[in-house]
Write an enzyme that holds these catalytic residues in place. Structure first.
Site, PDB file in Angstrom:
ATOM      1  N   ASP A   2       0.829  -1.201   0.000  1.00  0.00           N
ATOM      2  CA  ASP A   2       0.000   0.000   0.000  1.00  0.00           C
ATOM      3  C   ASP A   2       0.869   1.258   0.000  1.00  0.00           C
ATOM      4  O   ASP A   2       1.921   1.286   0.638  1.00  0.00           O
ATOM      5  CB  ASP A   2      -0.919  -0.016   1.233  1.00  0.00           C
ATOM      6  CG  ASP A   2      -2.063   0.965   1.092  1.00  0.00           C
ATOM      7  OD1 ASP A   2      -2.330   1.425  -0.038  1.00  0.00           O
ATOM      8  OD2 ASP A   2      -2.690   1.286   2.118  1.00  0.00           O
ATOM      9  N   HIS A  19       2.493   3.009  -9.147  1.00  0.00           N
ATOM     10  CA  HIS A  19       2.324   1.551  -9.256  1.00  0.00           C
ATOM     11  C   HIS A  19       3.539   0.923  -9.943  1.00  0.00           C
ATOM     12  O   HIS A  19       3.963  -0.165  -9.580  1.00  0.00           O
ATOM     13  CB  HIS A  19       1.036   1.223 -10.007  1.00  0.00           C
ATOM     14  CG  HIS A  19      -0.197   1.681  -9.267  1.00  0.00           C
ATOM     15  ND1 HIS A  19      -0.411   1.382  -7.936  1.00  0.00           N
ATOM     16  CD2 HIS A  19      -1.262   2.420  -9.654  1.00  0.00           C
ATOM     17  CE1 HIS A  19      -1.565   1.919  -7.546  1.00  0.00           C
ATOM     18  NE2 HIS A  19      -2.098   2.565  -8.573  1.00  0.00           N
ATOM     19  N   LEU A 113      11.135 -20.179  -3.509  1.00  0.00           N
ATOM     20  CA  LEU A 113      10.146 -19.231  -2.972  1.00  0.00           C
ATOM     21  C   LEU A 113       8.860 -19.395  -3.766  1.00  0.00           C
ATOM     22  O   LEU A 113       8.901 -19.533  -4.991  1.00  0.00           O
ATOM     23  CB  LEU A 113      10.670 -17.793  -3.124  1.00  0.00           C
ATOM     24  CG  LEU A 113       9.707 -16.687  -2.685  1.00  0.00           C
ATOM     25  CD1 LEU A 113       9.569 -16.670  -1.161  1.00  0.00           C
ATOM     26  CD2 LEU A 113      10.189 -15.303  -3.158  1.00  0.00           C
TER      27      LEU A 113
HETATM   28  C1  IPE Z   1      -1.267   0.212  -3.793  1.00  0.00           C
HETATM   29  O1  IPE Z   1      -1.290   1.446  -3.487  1.00  0.00           O
HETATM   30  C2  IPE Z   1      -1.872  -0.897  -4.120  1.00  0.00           C
HETATM   31  C3  IPE Z   1      -3.004  -1.161  -4.977  1.00  0.00           C
HETATM   32  C4  IPE Z   1      -4.191  -1.234  -4.548  1.00  0.00           C
HETATM   33  C5  IPE Z   1      -2.761  -1.414  -6.357  1.00  0.00           C
HETATM   34  P1  IPE Z   1      -2.538   2.432  -3.488  1.00  0.00           P
HETATM   35  O2  IPE Z   1      -2.946   2.684  -4.895  1.00  0.00           O
HETATM   36  O3  IPE Z   1      -3.585   1.935  -2.582  1.00  0.00           O
HETATM   37  O4  IPE Z   1      -1.826   3.694  -2.908  1.00  0.00           O
HETATM   38  P2  IPE Z   1      -2.439   4.793  -1.943  1.00  0.00           P
HETATM   39  O5  IPE Z   1      -3.013   4.101  -0.754  1.00  0.00           O
HETATM   40  O6  IPE Z   1      -3.463   5.547  -2.726  1.00  0.00           O
HETATM   41  O7  IPE Z   1      -1.246   5.628  -1.589  1.00  0.00           O
HETATM   42 MG    MG Z   2      -4.119   2.364  -0.641  1.00  0.00          MG
END
Ligand code: IPE
Ligand code: MG
Length: 222
Positions: A2, A19, A113
């Site tokens: 996240d 991303h 892994l």
């Molecule tokens: C990552 O980050 C993960 C996914 C859901 C793809 P986010 O997109 O939730 O990032 P934030 O929380 O908005 O910073």
């Molecule tokens: Mg998020």
């Protein structure tokens, strides 16, 4: 995983670049994981609730996941990593589904892994499906949810302290770690630190801690 969006927004970049940076982080973490004693690593790449995001972000994520699977397959083969995907498959676009099937088939023999990407994943949905599939047969219920051992260590990056429908059944006795570090900034060193803390936790699984060893008792009595 996240924090990708906030990482990008704080740099005035489009979220999709966050991303992409997150995918790089995953590559580095997967490389570091076996040396830290990890044998199974499940990452939350796209939750079933992430379909609620704007269409352009969903599309970017789907394309990124297909690219990740394609580009990482050779590295997985080199490093003995078995790649598999958990979650619903019936809503993935055909290109992504094809990439999933290819990556899974090609890396099937990996034993160092097991990397599991959760895509269109919802733990409650997995539990509901297992309940339907096992048709009241308790012995068939758990294997219908998962084919890997329970989660020992669960890390959420990005500062939120919730599970967001991730591995709810499997995490019954997981040790939870929450870090404010945004996923793109998460490094193998961060993981190493958390693994060390995990090793210091006393896991009792509802039982009592083991009695001290005789030698230790003797030392305390002295
Ligand atoms: C990552 O980050 C993960 C996914 C859901 C793809 P986010 O997109 O939730 O990032 P934030 O929380 O908005 O910073
Ligand atoms: Mg998020």
């Amino acid at each position: 995983m996240d924090g990708n969006g906030r990482w990008a927004e704080s740099r005035f970049l489009p979220r999709a670049l966050g991303h992409q940076a997150g995918a790089e982080t995953l590559r580095r973490i997967v490389e570091a994981a076996p040396a830290l004693g990890l044998t199974t690593l499940t990452v939350y790449a796209f939750s079933s609730d992430n379909w609620k995001r704007p269409a352009n972000e969903v599309t970017a994520l789907m394309q990124l996941l297909a690219c990740y699977l394609e580009s990482e397959t050779p590295n997985c083969l080199r490093d003995g990593v078995r790649l598999s995907v958990i979650g619903r498959r019936d809503r993935l676009d055909p290109a992504l589904l094809a990439a999933v099937l290819r990556a899974e088939a090609q890396t099937r023999g990996g034993t160092r892994l097991h990397l599991r990407l959760a895509i269109d994943y919802s733990a409650r949905d997995a539990i509901r499906r297992a309940a339907l599939l096992s048709n009241g047969d308790a012995l068939r219920f758990e294997p219908a949810i998962t084919d890997v051992p329970p989660v020992d260590l669960l890390i959420r990056t990005g500062g939120e302290q919730r599970l967001s429908d991730f591995l709810l059944w499997e995490s019954a006795y997981a040790e939870l770690f929450f870090t404010p570090v945004l996923w793109p900034d998460f490094t193998p060193a961060c993981l190493r630190k958390i693994v060390r803390q995990f090793q210091l936790r006393h896991r009792k699984f509802g039982a009592l801690p083991p009695p001290p060893l005789v030698g230790q008792t003797a030392r305390w009595l002295r």
